[in-house]
Structures are given as structure tokens and as C-alpha cells.
Motif scaffolding. Structure first.
Motif, PDB file in Angstrom:
ATOM      1  N   VAL A  71       0.839  -1.208   0.000  1.00  0.00           N
ATOM      2  CA  VAL A  71       0.000   0.000   0.000  1.00  0.00           C
ATOM      3  C   VAL A  71       0.869   1.251   0.000  1.00  0.00           C
ATOM      4  O   VAL A  71       0.607   2.221  -0.724  1.00  0.00           O
ATOM      5  CB  VAL A  71      -0.954  -0.002   1.211  1.00  0.00           C
ATOM      6  N   ALA A  72       1.937   1.241   0.802  1.00  0.00           N
ATOM      7  CA  ALA A  72       2.839   2.399   0.857  1.00  0.00           C
ATOM      8  C   ALA A  72       3.459   2.669  -0.508  1.00  0.00           C
ATOM      9  O   ALA A  72       3.540   3.823  -0.953  1.00  0.00           O
ATOM     10  CB  ALA A  72       3.928   2.162   1.896  1.00  0.00           C
ATOM     11  N   ASN A  73       3.899   1.623  -1.200  1.00  0.00           N
ATOM     12  CA  ASN A  73       4.492   1.816  -2.524  1.00  0.00           C
ATOM     13  C   ASN A  73       3.474   2.261  -3.557  1.00  0.00           C
ATOM     14  O   ASN A  73       3.797   3.027  -4.464  1.00  0.00           O
ATOM     15  CB  ASN A  73       5.175   0.518  -2.979  1.00  0.00           C
ATOM     16  N   ARG A  74       2.230   1.791  -3.435  1.00  0.00           N
ATOM     17  CA  ARG A  74       1.187   2.227  -4.364  1.00  0.00           C
ATOM     18  C   ARG A  74       0.906   3.723  -4.216  1.00  0.00           C
ATOM     19  O   ARG A  74       0.490   4.389  -5.170  1.00  0.00           O
ATOM     20  CB  ARG A  74      -0.103   1.435  -4.120  1.00  0.00           C
ATOM     21  N   ILE A  75       1.157   4.261  -3.027  1.00  0.00           N
ATOM     22  CA  ILE A  75       0.937   5.695  -2.796  1.00  0.00           C
ATOM     23  C   ILE A  75       2.200   6.504  -3.097  1.00  0.00           C
ATOM     24  O   ILE A  75       2.178   7.478  -3.848  1.00  0.00           O
ATOM     25  CB  ILE A  75       0.495   5.936  -1.332  1.00  0.00           C
ATOM     26  N   PHE A  76       3.320   6.071  -2.510  1.00  0.00           N
ATOM     27  CA  PHE A  76       4.547   6.870  -2.573  1.00  0.00           C
ATOM     28  C   PHE A  76       5.195   6.887  -3.954  1.00  0.00           C
ATOM     29  O   PHE A  76       5.703   7.924  -4.388  1.00  0.00           O
ATOM     30  CB  PHE A  76       5.567   6.369  -1.542  1.00  0.00           C
ATOM     31  N   LEU A  77       5.211   5.737  -4.663  1.00  0.00           N
ATOM     32  CA  LEU A  77       5.925   5.686  -5.934  1.00  0.00           C
ATOM     33  C   LEU A  77       5.280   6.575  -7.005  1.00  0.00           C
ATOM     34  O   LEU A  77       5.986   7.378  -7.643  1.00  0.00           O
ATOM     35  CB  LEU A  77       6.046   4.241  -6.423  1.00  0.00           C
ATOM     36  N   PRO A  78       3.962   6.492  -7.245  1.00  0.00           N
ATOM     37  CA  PRO A  78       3.362   7.427  -8.217  1.00  0.00           C
ATOM     38  C   PRO A  78       3.538   8.887  -7.818  1.00  0.00           C
ATOM     39  O   PRO A  78       3.776   9.744  -8.665  1.00  0.00           O
ATOM     40  CB  PRO A  78       1.876   7.023  -8.220  1.00  0.00           C
ATOM     41  N   LEU A  79       3.429   9.164  -6.497  1.00  0.00           N
ATOM     42  CA  LEU A  79       3.618  10.528  -6.025  1.00  0.00           C
ATOM     43  C   LEU A  79       5.039  11.004  -6.303  1.00  0.00           C
ATOM     44  O   LEU A  79       5.261  12.150  -6.725  1.00  0.00           O
ATOM     45  CB  LEU A  79       3.312  10.596  -4.525  1.00  0.00           C
ATOM     46  N   LEU A  80       6.019  10.118  -6.089  1.00  0.00           N
ATOM     47  CA  LEU A  80       7.415  10.448  -6.373  1.00  0.00           C
ATOM     48  C   LEU A  80       7.598  10.800  -7.846  1.00  0.00           C
ATOM     49  O   LEU A  80       8.235  11.804  -8.184  1.00  0.00           O
ATOM     50  CB  LEU A  80       8.315   9.266  -5.995  1.00  0.00           C
ATOM     51  N   VAL A  81       7.044   9.976  -8.731  1.00  0.00           N
ATOM     52  CA  VAL A  81       7.204  10.209 -10.169  1.00  0.00           C
ATOM     53  C   VAL A  81       6.571  11.533 -10.582  1.00  0.00           C
ATOM     54  O   VAL A  81       7.161  12.317 -11.338  1.00  0.00           O
ATOM     55  CB  VAL A  81       6.587   9.041 -10.969  1.00  0.00           C
ATOM     56  N   VAL A  82       5.382  11.832 -10.071  1.00  0.00           N
ATOM     57  CA  VAL A  82       4.698  13.077 -10.411  1.00  0.00           C
ATOM     58  C   VAL A  82       5.499  14.286  -9.929  1.00  0.00           C
ATOM     59  O   VAL A  82       5.727  15.249 -10.683  1.00  0.00           O
ATOM     60  CB  VAL A  82       3.275  13.107  -9.810  1.00  0.00           C
ATOM     61  N   LEU A  83       5.946  14.243  -8.676  1.00  0.00           N
ATOM     62  CA  LEU A  83       6.714  15.361  -8.119  1.00  0.00           C
ATOM     63  C   LEU A  83       8.026  15.558  -8.872  1.00  0.00           C
ATOM     64  O   LEU A  83       8.423  16.690  -9.182  1.00  0.00           O
ATOM     65  CB  LEU A  83       6.996  15.120  -6.635  1.00  0.00           C
ATOM     66  N   PHE A  84       8.707  14.445  -9.184  1.00  0.00           N
ATOM     67  CA  PHE A  84      10.005  14.573  -9.836  1.00  0.00           C
ATOM     68  C   PHE A  84       9.855  15.035 -11.280  1.00  0.00           C
ATOM     69  O   PHE A  84      10.691  15.790 -11.790  1.00  0.00           O
ATOM     70  CB  PHE A  84      10.771  13.251  -9.768  1.00  0.00           C
ATOM     71  N   LEU A  85       8.789  14.604 -11.950  1.00  0.00           N
ATOM     72  CA  LEU A  85       8.531  15.106 -13.303  1.00  0.00           C
ATOM     73  C   LEU A  85       8.301  16.614 -13.287  1.00  0.00           C
ATOM     74  O   LEU A  85       8.804  17.336 -14.162  1.00  0.00           O
ATOM     75  CB  LEU A  85       7.315  14.391 -13.901  1.00  0.00           C
ATOM     76  N   ALA A  86       7.553  17.080 -12.291  1.00  0.00           N
ATOM     77  CA  ALA A  86       7.319  18.521 -12.170  1.00  0.00           C
ATOM     78  C   ALA A  86       8.637  19.254 -11.952  1.00  0.00           C
ATOM     79  O   ALA A  86       8.885  20.326 -12.533  1.00  0.00           O
ATOM     80  CB  ALA A  86       6.349  18.796 -11.018  1.00  0.00           C
ATOM     81  N   LEU A  87       9.502  18.681 -11.147  1.00  0.00           N
ATOM     82  CA  LEU A  87      10.810  19.279 -10.878  1.00  0.00           C
ATOM     83  C   LEU A  87      11.655  19.334 -12.151  1.00  0.00           C
ATOM     84  O   LEU A  87      12.296  20.353 -12.456  1.00  0.00           O
ATOM     85  CB  LEU A  87      11.513  18.449  -9.803  1.00  0.00           C
ATOM     86  N   VAL A  88      11.665  18.246 -12.913  1.00  0.00           N
ATOM     87  CA  VAL A  88      12.461  18.182 -14.133  1.00  0.00           C
ATOM     88  C   VAL A  88      11.958  19.192 -15.163  1.00  0.00           C
ATOM     89  O   VAL A  88      12.752  19.910 -15.800  1.00  0.00           O
ATOM     90  CB  VAL A  88      12.452  16.758 -14.717  1.00  0.00           C
ATOM     91  N   VAL A  89      10.642  19.276 -15.341  1.00  0.00           N
ATOM     92  CA  VAL A  89      10.073  20.236 -16.295  1.00  0.00           C
ATOM     93  C   VAL A  89      10.465  21.652 -15.914  1.00  0.00           C
ATOM     94  O   VAL A  89      10.852  22.469 -16.761  1.00  0.00           O
ATOM     95  CB  VAL A  89       8.534  20.090 -16.352  1.00  0.00           C
ATOM     96  N   ARG A  90      10.404  21.958 -14.616  1.00  0.00           N
ATOM     97  CA  ARG A  90      10.805  23.296 -14.153  1.00  0.00           C
ATOM     98  C   ARG A  90      12.278  23.552 -14.458  1.00  0.00           C
ATOM     99  O   ARG A  90      12.656  24.634 -14.931  1.00  0.00           O
ATOM    100  CB  ARG A  90      10.562  23.424 -12.646  1.00  0.00           C
ATOM    101  N   ALA A  91      13.120  22.551 -14.212  1.00  0.00           N
ATOM    102  CA  ALA A  91      14.556  22.727 -14.416  1.00  0.00           C
ATOM    103  C   ALA A  91      14.906  22.896 -15.888  1.00  0.00           C
ATOM    104  O   ALA A  91      15.813  23.658 -16.244  1.00  0.00           O
ATOM    105  CB  ALA A  91      15.307  21.532 -13.835  1.00  0.00           C
TER     106      ALA A  91
END
Length: 522
Positions: A184-204
Motif C-alpha cells: 500500500v505504501a508503494n502504491r501511494i509513494f511511488l506514483p507521487l514520487l514520479v509526479v513530483l520529480f517530473l514537475a521538478l524536471v520540467v521546471r529545471a
């Protein structure tokens, strides 16, 4: 005690993933950790830039995924954590299994501390608390690093308190078990990680100077391909980032249902991990290019391109320079926290699984049994003013000696004893869509141990002749070599402790599925 002599009283039905997706998310979550973000970009840059991707991809296909399949085969076939699974191959295997367990124990004791640092920096990012000198803030104001010539036990509340909270969160998750907790933790944290990091990369990518950073990252130095150090660096990066051969993937595979597509899942997990590393390179080097642009220097003049300095010194500098920096900082450090937690859970599951198998503990009991001493050790060693120095030494030795040594033992052991590689390959092929060729037997049983043996030999010669950094010999002896001795002695002790119950218990439906699979492969 032989397998047949192991008592069966108290055996419980083994927990399983709810399905292939849950296992895949957990496997990817384990592989994607702090090293993907702060290690890969710097390693690529210093080892040929774009040319490094060639040995990197060769290492992924020729070493990373084949060894990942080995972990899957052992864990899934023998249905247990490393001590039990390797014991079923041969009696001495239990010792090698406990080595993997205690390697994970040593790692997660300090890994949690880095997550605590990142959690604090999420808060610091809001006000850019590091001011004009992020290095002084990180080493002096935040960690309060003491002289390396002594071990200090002066607690640093800004580290010790979030560290205790990190342990509280992850141990609560572990107490819920594999399907209700880790999955359950991975089902929540992993997609959230990908979304946040994609936002960071696009900004950079849209920062001034980002193109110069990307050019530095991808411009190939073809002469690097003739340097064997570059190839070893690629193997090292793949090996550590995939979390193979030190218990994690073996343990995760043991919770799969009998009918599971092992090789296909391994391919997806391996390439997903590498894709995230390249994504991290895009984001990190775009941001570093912006930093060089703002300072009016060339990219090659920048320092701190890898490791904790990149995350906790270089990136705060970048955050202070850029418009909307606090938001960028929150995204970056939250990504570090999420990546760290998903990897930390996988390390914890190796130890928890070993305790559950050996002593018949429930997930809650195993969580407390490993969690209380781990929390104390984390705070005492890494929540103090000498924590950074100690962490650096332990991390180097447990990775370059402990993990590599464990991997050599596991691959050689699987090739020589028990069913040998042929039997493990047959198991993989009986349940998987992608069939493993015969060349896999020799690749994993011969080539991989030789390559890893070279890496281990080089590391040992380096540490014996040069020590480690500028640390005193006694400091390196206590925390560097001491961590290796601890793993060996603790593994020896647990090997001789009698088994309380037989951990292998399947559902009736599972037994039917196993019979069908075996019949189909005759």
C-alpha cells in the motif's frame, strides 16, 4: 539442522502480494532510491558523459537483469527470506542468507538518517534557511559536525527528532505486513514520487543555462570507453541501483504467488529504474547548468556534482538563485524523502522476513524486534555530531565490501550447490513469458563473480593500503572494518540458533498451481 528436521509447529500462511502490479511497484520503489538522484548524474558526467550510457546499458542487460532474475528465481522457488531460501539449497546457505540480512540492517540504520535530513530540508526550503552559505549551514549549523579524530555522542535535535519520526512511520508500515503495509505504501509513494520529480524536471528544463547543463551531461567522451574504470563504474552503478544480490529482490519475490511472470517483471523493473536515473540526470544537470549560468562560470568549474554535497549544498545554492526557488526546493527534497522511504521499506522487509521465517514472528513482532535496536543505533551513531563522518565510512565499506562480497558468495553458491543454475533457469522458464537462455547459467555463475571479484579486490587493496579519506586508522577500523566484522559474527550466531518453525506454508490453491506448473514442465 536439516530442512527435514525443522519443526513445523506454529507455521503460518505466508503473506503474498495482492498481484503482480503490487510486487512490480514495490520492486521499482526499492530500486529507485537516493542513489538514483544524487549518484547517477555525477557518475555519468565523470565517466564519459553521453558515452557512459553505452557501458551502463551493457551492464544493465548483461549483469543487472541476469542477477535480478537469480534473486527472483531463488526467492520464488524456495518461498522464503534469504536465510531460509539459501538454506534450502544447502546447509551453509543459511549463513550467506544472514549475511544479506545484516548487510541490510547496517544500511538501513544510516539510510534512515539521510531521509531525516531530507525531511528537514523540505521545511528549510520554504524560508531558504541555509542563507548565503549552504555548506556552512549543512555541516555546521544543521549537522554540527565535530572533529573526525573523535567519536562524539552529543545529540543534534534537528537530526535526532525527525530521525525518530522516520522510524516510527516506517515501522508502523512494516507492522501491517507485506500486502497491507509495504504494498500500500508503494502504491501511494511511488506514483507521487514520479509526479513530483517530473514537475521538478520540467521546471529545471526551462531555466536559463539548462541547455549547457544537458550538453555537459550527454556530450560523449568516446575515449572513456577504452578505460576499464569506466566499465567498472557502470557495473557498480547498475548493481547497487537495482538492489540485487543482497536480499531485497529475493525476499520480495518470495511473496509472489506461484504463477507469476518473473522474467517479464524483472525486465520492466530494470528498465524503469534506469529510465528514472536518466530522468534524474535531466533534472539535476539542467539545474546545475542554470547554476553555472548564474555564476558566470563554465560547467566544468562547478563542484559538488554527486552525493550528499550535491543534494544538501549544491541544490540549496540553486534554489536560492532561481525564481520560485522554495517551491523547487520542496519538490526536490520531498522527492528525496519518498525515494528514500520506498527503498528503506525494502531493506526493512529483508530483516523482518528473516525474523518471521526463523522464529515464527508476526509482522508486528518482527517490526518491534528489529525496529527498537535499529532506532537506537540510528540515533546514537547518526543523530550526533559525529554522525556524518561515521555514516560516510560505514556506507563505503558496507557497499564496496559487504554487498559485493555477499553477491559473489550468492552467485557462486547458486552455481555450485543444490539445483545449480540449470534448475533455477528451469524454474524461471516454467512460470515466465520471456525465456532465459542457457548462456545465463555461465553469465551469472562465472562471469558475474569474476567481474565482482575484481571490484572487491580493488576496493580491499585501496582500503588496506590507503585507508579511507583523511579519517584516522582507528576510526576506519571501528566503523569501516567493524561493520563488516559485525555482519559476519551476527550471521554466524543466527545460523546456529535453532529454527522455531518451518516457514513454507502454501494455500491449497497455491499447491494446485505448483503441481500444474511442475506437470507442464516435465
Amino acid at each position: 539442522m536439516s530442512e527435514s528436521a525443522a519443526p513445523t509447529s506454529g507455521a503460518k500462511t505466508r503473506d503474498t502480494w495482492t498481484g503482480q502490479t503490487g510486487f512490480l511497484l514495490a520492486a521499482i520503489g526499492s530500486a529507485i532510491g537516493l542513489g538514483n538522484i544524487w549518484r547517477f548524474p555525477g557518475v555519468a558526467y565523470t565517466n564519459g558523459g553521453g558515452a557512459f550510457l553505452i557501458p551502463y546499458l551493457v551492464a544493465l542487460v548483461a549483469i543487472g537483469i541476469p542477477v535480478l532474475w537469480l534473486d527472483y528465481a531463488i526467492g520464488h522457488k524456495f518461498r522464503g527470506s534469504p536465510p531460509w531460501a539459501l538454506r534450502r539449497i544447502g546447509a551453509v546457505g543459511e549463513f550467506f542468507g544472514w549475511v544479506q540480512v545484516f548487510v541490510c540492517f547496517v544500511i538501513f540504520a544510516y539510510y534512515a538518517a539521510v531521509i531525516a535530513w531530507a525531511a528537514q530540508y523540505v521545511v528549510f526550503s520554504v524560508t531558504e534557511a541555509w542563507g548565503n552559505d549552504p555548506m556552512t549551514f549543512f555541516v555546521g549549523d544543521f549537522l554540527k559536525v565535530a572533529d573526525t579524530d573523535a567519536v562524539h555522542f552529543d545529540f543534534v535535535p534537528a537530526v535526532a527528532i525527525p530521525l525518530a519520526l522516520v522510524w516510527l512511520v516506517v515501522l508502523l508500515i512494516m507492522g501491517l505486513g507485506v500486502s497491507r503495509g509495504v504494498e500500500v505504501a508503494n502504491r501511494i509513494f511511488l506514483p507521487l514520487l514520479v509526479v513530483l520529480f517530473l514537475a521538478l524536471v520540467v521546471r529545471a528544463l526551462f531555466l536559463p543555462g539548462a541547455v549547457e547543463g544537458l550538453n555537459a551531461f550527454f556530450t560523449p567522451d568516446w575515449s572513456a570507453l577504452t578505460n576499464y574504470h569506466v566499465w567498472l563504474a557502470a557495473i557498480s552503478q547498475i548493481f547497487f541501483s537495482l538492489s540485487v544480490a543482497f536480499g531485497i529482490m529475493l525476499t520480495y519475490a518470495s511473496y509472489l504467488k506461484p504463477r507469476s511472470n518473473l522474467t517479464g517483471t524483472g525486465l520492466v523493473a530494470g528498465f524503469a529504474n534506469s529510465s528514472f536515473e536518466i530522468l534524474a540526470g535531466l533534472g539535476v544537470f539542467s539545474a546545475l547548468g542554470f547554476m553555472a549560468h548564474e555564476q558566470g562560470v563554465t560547467f566544468s568549474q562547478l563542484e559538488g556534482l554527486t552525493g550528499p554535497i550535491l543534494s544538501f549544498v549544491t541544490f540549496p545554492k540553486i534554489i536560492s538563485m532561481m525564481p520560485g526557488g522554495p517551491l523547487f526546493g520542496v519538490l526536490f527534497f520531498t522527492s528525496l524523502v519518498l525515494a528514500g522511504i520506498t527503498s528503506l521499506l525494502s531493506l526493512l522487509q529483508v530483516v523482518s522476513g528473516g525474523l518471521q521465517d526463523k522464529f515464527g514472528m508476526s509482522p508486528v513482532a518482527a517490526s518491534f524486534t528489529m525496529g527498537i535496536p535499529a532506532t537506537v543505533i540510528s540515533i546514537v551513531l547518526y543523530g550526533t555530531t559525529s554522525g556524518l563522518n561515521t555514516l560516510d565510512i560505514v556506507d563505503a565499506f558496507i557497499n564496496n565490501v559487504g554487498i559485493v562480497g555477499s553477491a559473489i558468495a550468492t552467485t557462486v553458491y547458486a552455481a555450485i550447490l543444490g539445483p545449480k543454475m540449470k534448475g533455477l533457469r528451469a524454474h524461471l522458464n516454467s512460470v515466465s513469458s520471456v525465456k532465459v537462455p542457457r548462456a545465463w547459467d555461465h553469465l551469472v555463475g562465472i562471469v558475474v563473480p569474476i567481474v565482482l571479484g575484481v571490484m572487491l579486490f580493488m576496493a580491499l587493496v585501496d582500503y588496506v593500503t590507503k585507508g579511507y579519506g583523511e579519517n584516522p586508522a582507528w576510526y576506519v577500523g571501528v566503523f569501516g572494518w567493524g561493520s563488516i566484522v559485525f555482519v559476519g559474527l551476527a550471521s554466524l550466531v543466527l545460523t546456529f540458533v535453532p529454527w522455531r518453525h518451518r516457514p513454507i506454508t502454501l494455500h491449497i490453491s497455491d499447491l494446485t498451481a505448483v503441481s500444474d506448473t511442475e506437470e507442464a514442465t516435465r
